[in-house]
Design an enzyme around this catalytic site. Sequence first.
Site, PDB file in Angstrom:
ATOM      1  N   CYS A   1      54.523 -13.938 -18.864  1.00 23.16           N
ATOM      2  CA  CYS A   1      54.094 -14.911 -19.867  1.00 23.16           C
ATOM      3  C   CYS A   1      52.661 -15.286 -19.523  1.00 23.16           C
ATOM      4  O   CYS A   1      52.143 -14.886 -18.466  1.00 23.16           O
ATOM      5  CB  CYS A   1      55.016 -16.123 -19.861  1.00 23.16           C
TER       6      CYS A   1
ATOM      7  N   CYS B   1      56.258 -14.096 -24.168  1.00 24.59           N
ATOM      8  CA  CYS B   1      55.449 -14.926 -25.066  1.00 24.59           C
ATOM      9  C   CYS B   1      54.482 -14.016 -25.801  1.00 24.59           C
ATOM     10  O   CYS B   1      54.048 -12.979 -25.275  1.00 24.59           O
ATOM     11  CB  CYS B   1      54.716 -16.040 -24.322  1.00 24.59           C
TER      12      CYS B   1
ATOM     13  N   CYS C   1      46.231  -4.753 -21.790  1.00 23.20           N
ATOM     14  CA  CYS C   1      46.322  -4.560 -20.345  1.00 23.20           C
ATOM     15  C   CYS C   1      46.423  -3.070 -20.036  1.00 23.20           C
ATOM     16  O   CYS C   1      46.894  -2.288 -20.855  1.00 23.20           O
ATOM     17  CB  CYS C   1      47.557  -5.274 -19.779  1.00 23.20           C
TER      18      CYS C   1
END
Length: 276
Positions: free
Chosen positions: A123, A199, A207
């Site tokens: 998250c 989330c 990423c």
Amino acid sequence: MEEMIVTRLATLGHPQRLAIFRLLMRRYPDALPAGEIGAVLDLKPSTLSAYLGALAQAGLVSQSRAGTSLLYRIEIESVRATFDYLLLECCRGRPEICSSPTLPSSRTPEPMTGRKFNVLFICSGNSARSILAETILRDLAGERFTAYSAGTKPFSELNPFALKVLRDKEHDIAPLRAKHVSEFTGPEAPRMDFVFTVCNQAANEECPAWEGQPISGHWGMPDPVKVEGTEAEKALAFQQTYGALRRRIEAFAALPLAALDRIALQSAVDDIGRSQ
């Protein structure tokens, strides 16, 4: 088909249209509201509308409506057809030329039996939802899974409402701390078998691919930290988040891992993420 391929490549040749495409690919199979796409990529509504229209015209995304919101999703079959066309045309069906040794399909997968699996929940703040998920999996199926959690921008302290829910459920909170995702990259980090974002903010961030290409899924849910009201109303929001995460983790822990291939396992993980 060749004319459509040219159109799609030309459409993706624009950096911001490509950014939208990559975001929707990261969030597949979810459909994202236009407002969320614009906020993530910092695009004005008029600009975003033009880019989405071009992607839709090229057959790369589809549009649907939920109430007053326009939702956009990757047209995955069109994307697959595009990749297939390019690979078959340029490689003439020779996998030794175009297949990537880093892709899971081109390696012999590690067997899903006889070992514990590493699971990472991510998250943005690593103070509530991911901490709840880590603890639930650890205590629910710790003999088969090693559970971790991390944040892309972790807070220094864990949310007190999250900790109270865990204490009330008789979980051990002593091992818990906020961690950055960088702790789980590099040669010394444990190799992940599953990575779940809980989330939307973390799921939307671009990423690098995880080492070993673990099964990934998005189990997004509303942030209980943002609930306003009385202390009782805030506590109830965390109780509901705990319950929703527990149901998903129970379903995940019940999957017959040894009997599922990678495609079936990915599908099962995505189905859990869409469950209410």
